[in-house]
Design a protein around this motif. Structure first.
Motif, PDB file in Angstrom:
ATOM      1  N   GLN A 115       0.827  -1.212   0.000  1.00 22.02           N
ATOM      2  CA  GLN A 115       0.000   0.000   0.000  1.00 22.02           C
ATOM      3  C   GLN A 115       0.858   1.257   0.000  1.00 22.02           C
ATOM      4  N   ILE A 116       1.932   1.243   0.780  1.00 22.38           N
ATOM      5  CA  ILE A 116       2.814   2.415   0.849  1.00 22.38           C
ATOM      6  C   ILE A 116       3.438   2.697  -0.513  1.00 22.38           C
ATOM      7  N   LEU A 117       3.936   1.663  -1.161  1.00 27.86           N
ATOM      8  CA  LEU A 117       4.554   1.852  -2.472  1.00 27.86           C
ATOM      9  C   LEU A 117       3.525   2.257  -3.516  1.00 27.86           C
ATOM     10  N   SER A 118       2.322   1.709  -3.412  1.00 27.74           N
ATOM     11  CA  SER A 118       1.271   2.027  -4.383  1.00 27.74           C
ATOM     12  C   SER A 118       0.770   3.453  -4.252  1.00 27.74           C
ATOM     13  N   VAL A 119       0.603   3.917  -3.016  1.00 27.94           N
ATOM     14  CA  VAL A 119       0.040   5.255  -2.783  1.00 27.94           C
ATOM     15  C   VAL A 119       1.132   6.318  -2.727  1.00 27.94           C
ATOM     16  N   ASP A 120       2.074   6.147  -1.817  1.00 24.47           N
ATOM     17  CA  ASP A 120       3.062   7.209  -1.570  1.00 24.47           C
ATOM     18  C   ASP A 120       4.083   7.343  -2.695  1.00 24.47           C
ATOM     19  N   LEU A 121       4.439   6.243  -3.320  1.00 23.78           N
ATOM     20  CA  LEU A 121       5.446   6.296  -4.382  1.00 23.78           C
ATOM     21  C   LEU A 121       4.800   6.385  -5.763  1.00 23.78           C
ATOM     22  N   TYR A 122       4.082   5.329  -6.147  1.00 20.57           N
ATOM     23  CA  TYR A 122       3.440   5.337  -7.465  1.00 20.57           C
ATOM     24  C   TYR A 122       2.403   6.448  -7.578  1.00 20.57           C
ATOM     25  N   GLY A 123       1.547   6.597  -6.571  1.00 17.37           N
ATOM     26  CA  GLY A 123       0.467   7.587  -6.632  1.00 17.37           C
ATOM     27  C   GLY A 123       0.991   9.006  -6.766  1.00 17.37           C
ATOM     28  N   THR A 124       2.016   9.345  -5.987  1.00 18.26           N
ATOM     29  CA  THR A 124       2.591  10.686  -6.087  1.00 18.26           C
ATOM     30  C   THR A 124       3.209  10.910  -7.459  1.00 18.26           C
ATOM     31  N   SER A 125       3.900   9.906  -7.970  1.00 17.59           N
ATOM     32  CA  SER A 125       4.517  10.023  -9.296  1.00 17.59           C
ATOM     33  C   SER A 125       3.456  10.215 -10.376  1.00 17.59           C
ATOM     34  N   LEU A 126       2.359   9.488 -10.236  1.00 17.95           N
ATOM     35  CA  LEU A 126       1.247   9.609 -11.183  1.00 17.95           C
ATOM     36  C   LEU A 126       0.647  11.014 -11.148  1.00 17.95           C
ATOM     37  N   LEU A 127       0.425  11.538  -9.963  1.00 18.49           N
ATOM     38  CA  LEU A 127      -0.127  12.886  -9.826  1.00 18.49           C
ATOM     39  C   LEU A 127       0.791  13.927 -10.466  1.00 18.49           C
ATOM     40  N   LEU A 128       2.080  13.817 -10.194  1.00 19.00           N
ATOM     41  CA  LEU A 128       3.024  14.771 -10.761  1.00 19.00           C
ATOM     42  C   LEU A 128       2.998  14.734 -12.283  1.00 19.00           C
ATOM     43  N   GLU A 129       2.909  13.542 -12.823  1.00 19.65           N
ATOM     44  CA  GLU A 129       2.887  13.403 -14.287  1.00 19.65           C
ATOM     45  C   GLU A 129       1.617  14.004 -14.884  1.00 19.65           C
ATOM     46  N   PRO A 179       9.593  -6.909  -3.155  1.00 20.17           N
ATOM     47  CA  PRO A 179       9.400  -7.302  -1.746  1.00 20.17           C
ATOM     48  C   PRO A 179      10.652  -7.853  -1.068  1.00 20.17           C
ATOM     49  N   ALA A 180      11.447  -8.606  -1.801  1.00 22.12           N
ATOM     50  CA  ALA A 180      12.648  -9.196  -1.202  1.00 22.12           C
ATOM     51  C   ALA A 180      13.675  -8.140  -0.808  1.00 22.12           C
ATOM     52  N   ASN A 181      13.563  -6.950  -1.392  1.00 22.59           N
ATOM     53  CA  ASN A 181      14.530  -5.890  -1.122  1.00 22.59           C
ATOM     54  C   ASN A 181      13.988  -4.796  -0.204  1.00 22.59           C
ATOM     55  N   ILE A 182      12.751  -4.971   0.275  1.00 22.88           N
ATOM     56  CA  ILE A 182      12.144  -4.017   1.203  1.00 22.88           C
ATOM     57  C   ILE A 182      12.000  -4.700   2.555  1.00 22.88           C
ATOM     58  N   LYS A 183      12.700  -4.177   3.552  1.00 23.54           N
ATOM     59  CA  LYS A 183      12.767  -4.853   4.851  1.00 23.54           C
ATOM     60  C   LYS A 183      11.451  -4.822   5.617  1.00 23.54           C
ATOM     61  N   ASP A 184      10.804  -3.655   5.640  1.00 22.63           N
ATOM     62  CA  ASP A 184       9.587  -3.495   6.428  1.00 22.63           C
ATOM     63  C   ASP A 184       8.849  -2.256   5.935  1.00 22.63           C
ATOM     64  N   THR A 185       7.754  -1.908   6.618  1.00 27.21           N
ATOM     65  CA  THR A 185       6.954  -0.768   6.152  1.00 27.21           C
ATOM     66  C   THR A 185       7.704   0.548   6.280  1.00 27.21           C
ATOM     67  N   HIS A 187      10.952   0.970   5.854  1.00 26.18           N
ATOM     68  CA  HIS A 187      11.852   1.010   4.699  1.00 26.18           C
ATOM     69  C   HIS A 187      11.083   1.375   3.432  1.00 26.18           C
ATOM     70  N   ALA A 188       9.888   0.806   3.269  1.00 27.14           N
ATOM     71  CA  ALA A 188       9.055   1.135   2.105  1.00 27.14           C
ATOM     72  C   ALA A 188       8.715   2.622   2.098  1.00 27.14           C
ATOM     73  N   TYR A 189       8.398   3.147   3.269  1.00 22.89           N
ATOM     74  CA  TYR A 189       8.048   4.565   3.396  1.00 22.89           C
ATOM     75  C   TYR A 189       9.250   5.446   3.061  1.00 22.89           C
ATOM     76  N   GLN A 190      10.421   5.064   3.562  1.00 24.91           N
ATOM     77  CA  GLN A 190      11.630   5.826   3.258  1.00 24.91           C
ATOM     78  C   GLN A 190      11.927   5.824   1.766  1.00 24.91           C
ATOM     79  N   MET A 191      11.768   4.689   1.128  1.00 23.72           N
ATOM     80  CA  MET A 191      11.994   4.606  -0.310  1.00 23.72           C
ATOM     81  C   MET A 191      10.993   5.477  -1.067  1.00 23.72           C
TER      82      MET A 191
END
Length: 297
Positions: A115-129, A179-185, A187-191
């Motif tokens: 959810q964090i990657l979908s909303v905070d990362l992908y979603g923000t990138s989508l909005l900016l575009e 997922p294998a490279n993201i330790k926890d929520t 870390h996902a948030y920081q990324m």
């Protein structure tokens, strides 16, 4: 007398026309930070208040309307391109989009890694575009990111470039985000927050082609319902220790973030674009060079 009536009619017509051609401010994320910024900059414009939960959008719109602003609620899922495009289409029916404020997001204590990657990362990138394609010439945008983007170890230049430049629909396929490279929520948030800053830099180049500007703000602990969830959640002691050992010695408030947003979104910030502003009371400074250094805790 006829001249007087003609002038009165023209004046009334002109006033109505002006009212029907307001610039549009779009706020995604109906929370205290977005509200503080909208109150600072929204008068005389029509404000679309968009949120995943319509009741949140309605609540913030009600506060704004009762304070004399022209605000309407809208339901949006920023992780859905179709939903974002529907928001843009609705806003454009009312006028030109002159300002975009993204304060939407989920936190490590509230959401899963996905959810964090979908909303905070992908979603923000989508909005900016998408908003970068329609923002009015001379328009401005700001993304509310987080100090968390500064806390993780530095990425390589190539990883930063990938976060900044990878096409939106391919972002979540990046190896570093698997997922294998993201330790926890956390870390996902920081990324996600590191990506926010990089995407803003890259999008600022594209926005500049329209004569528009976009920046981001990375707040530390700001007292909002979201922050209170964090402070009272499983990582609460971490956050309390953070602001206790920061130079400011306290958390911030939403209006302090709005102070910086006002600069970035107004003509006073005309030479600022593609930048991120860290507003955390010095917590990040303390993390690297003061009592919050990990090895000293």
């Amino acid at each position: 007398m006829n001249d007087f009536l003609d002038k009165t009619f023209y004046s009334t017509y002109k006033t109505k026309k002006m009212k029907n051609n307001k610039d549009i401010i779009v706020l995604t994320g109906a929370g205290q930070l977005g509200l503080a910024i909208a109150r600072r900059l929204g008068y005389g414009n029509k404000i679309f208040v968009a949120d995943w939960k319509l009741e949140n959008a309605e609540s913030i719109s009600k506060i704004l309307t009762e304070a004399g602003f022209d605000a309407v609620p809208f339901k949006v899922d920023i992780s859905s391109r179709a939903s974002v495009l529907a928001l843009i289409a609705a806003a454009q029916k009312e006028g030109e989009i002159s300002m975009f404020i993204n304060a939407a997001g989920v936190s490590p204590s509230q959401a899963s890694i996905e959810q964090i990657l979908s909303v905070d990362l992908y979603g923000t990138s989508l909005l900016l575009e998408e908003f970068g394609k329609v923002i009015k010439p001379g328009g401005t945008g700001v993304v509310i990111s987080s100090q968390s983007g500064y806390r993780m170890p530095a990425l390589s230049a190539e990883q930063d470039r990938l976060l900044a430049m990878t096409p939106v629909e391919e972002l979540l396929q990046l190896e570093m985000l698997q997922p294998a490279n993201i330790k926890d929520t956390l870390h996902a948030y920081q990324m996600a927050k590191r990506a926010n800053g990089k995407r803003v830099m890259a999008e600022a180049v594209k926005w500049g082609e329209r004569g528009a500007r976009v920046n981001s703000i990375s707040p530390g602990i700001i007292i909002t319902p979201l922050a209170l969830d964090e402070i009272n959640g499983p990582r609460g002691d971490f956050y309390k220790n953070m602001f206790a050992k920061s130079p400011a010695g306290r958390p911030g408030i939403a209006d302090e973030v709005a102070n910086v947003a006002e600069l970035l979104l107004s003509k006073s910030g005309a030479f600022i674009t593609g930048a991120d502003f860290l507003i955390d009371g010095g917590a990040t400074a303390s993390y690297f060079y003061g009592p919050l250094q990990p090895e000293k805790n």
